[in-house]
Design a protein around this motif. Structure first.
Motif, short mmCIF file in Angstrom:
data_model
loop_
_atom_site.label_atom_id
_atom_site.label_comp_id
_atom_site.label_asym_id
_atom_site.label_seq_id
_atom_site.Cartn_x
_atom_site.Cartn_y
_atom_site.Cartn_z
N SER A 102 61.76 -2.03 16.59
CA SER A 102 61.60 -2.06 18.04
C SER A 102 62.08 -0.78 18.72
O SER A 102 61.90 -0.59 19.91
N ASP A 123 59.06 4.38 19.88
CA ASP A 123 58.59 4.53 21.25
C ASP A 123 57.42 5.50 21.37
O ASP A 123 56.99 5.84 22.48
N TYR A 124 56.93 5.98 20.23
CA TYR A 124 55.77 6.87 20.28
C TYR A 124 54.96 6.64 19.03
O TYR A 124 55.52 6.55 17.93
N SER A 138 52.42 6.71 24.14
CA SER A 138 53.82 6.43 24.39
C SER A 138 53.99 4.94 24.64
O SER A 138 53.07 4.26 25.10
N SER A 139 55.20 4.43 24.38
CA SER A 139 55.44 3.01 24.57
C SER A 139 55.43 2.57 26.03
O SER A 139 55.42 1.38 26.32
N ILE A 140 55.40 3.53 26.96
CA ILE A 140 55.33 3.15 28.37
C ILE A 140 53.89 2.87 28.81
O ILE A 140 53.66 2.45 29.94
N LYS A 167 53.08 -4.06 22.91
CA LYS A 167 54.49 -3.97 22.52
C LYS A 167 55.07 -5.33 22.16
O LYS A 167 55.89 -5.44 21.26
N ASP A 211 60.83 7.47 16.78
CA ASP A 211 61.76 6.93 17.76
C ASP A 211 62.81 7.98 18.08
O ASP A 211 62.99 8.94 17.34
N SER A 212 63.50 7.76 19.17
CA SER A 212 64.46 8.76 19.63
C SER A 212 65.82 8.63 18.96
O SER A 212 66.71 9.44 19.19
#
Lengths: 112, 115
Positions: free
Chosen positions: B28, B31-32, B51-53, B68, B94-95
């Motif tokens: 989870s 994010d990309y 992107s996950s946004i 998502k 992920d970051s």
């Protein structure tokens, strides 16, 4: 269009020998990576390099592996004492400010 | 470690029809997401990312959809062309790895577009 280049395209070596794989990343990119793909398996991350030092490395990247950016354009992966299980395609990649990584054509390493 | 899964090793589609390639992930923190195409004896070629946004990103014949809540993404190719025949890899980052953002790849799906 700028691209990542890798040399050699195919390297054959004897077990226990040292090999150096070379990459020229895209010139204005800041992040550099090595990945490998063993035949029939997934592409796996080995190491990332930023600001002249390793930023992340995987469990695969043990003491037999090292990376270097010797002259501001080349990015090299050295395997000190090759094993049979190091036989794989090795891909270099680079990334600029965005999240997309651009890959080179790969070096096929065969360890006999 | 199966953080990114492509459950279909192969897919055949008629030229001109839609190709839908699927990918599931378990982490989870991703994010990309990116799709790469790979021909034999070549490196992966970047196709499209999301992107996950966002839940959709479109570039010409290629559209990526992200769900998502289901941890699922798909790549749609419309219309499919014989030159699209290749292995398609889903990848994620992920970051948590800092700015390095190394990619975690799926196992790939071989797409064959039949003339």
């Amino acid at each position: 269009e700028p691209e990542v280049t890798q040399t050699p395209s195919h390297q054959v070596t004897q077990m226990g020998q040292e090999v150096i794989l070379r990459c020229v990343p895209i010139s204005n990119h800041l992040y550099f990576y090595w990945y490998r793909q063993i035949l029939g398996q997934k592409v796996e991350f080995l190491v990332s390099f930023y600001n002249n030092e390793i930023s992340e490395k995987s469990e695969i990247f043990d003491d037999q592996f090292s990376v270097e950016r010797p002259d501001g354009s080349n990015f090299t992966l050295k395997i000190r004492s090759t094993k049979l299980e190091d036989s794989a395609m090795y891909f270099c990649a680079s990334r600029g400010g965005w999240n997309e990584q651009f890959f080179g054509p790969g070096t096929r390493l065969t360890v006999l | 470690d199966q953080q990114v899964k492509q459950n279909s090793p192969s897919l055949s589609v008629q030229e001109g029809r839609i190709s839908i390639l699927n990918c599931d992930y378990t982490n989870s923190m991703f994010d990309y997401f990116l799709w790469y195409k790979k021909y034999p004896a070549e490196g992966p070629t970047f196709l499209i990312s999301i992107s996950s946004i966002k839940d959709k990103n479109e570039d010409g014949r290629f559209t990526v959809f992200l769900n998502k809540s289901a941890k699922h993404l798909s790549l749609h190719i419309v219309p499919s062309q014989p030159g699209d025949s290749a292995v398609y890899f889903c990848a994620a980052s992920d970051s948590s790895s800092g700015s390095a953002r190394q990619l975690t790849f799926g196992s790939g799906t071989q797409l064959t577009v039949l003339p």
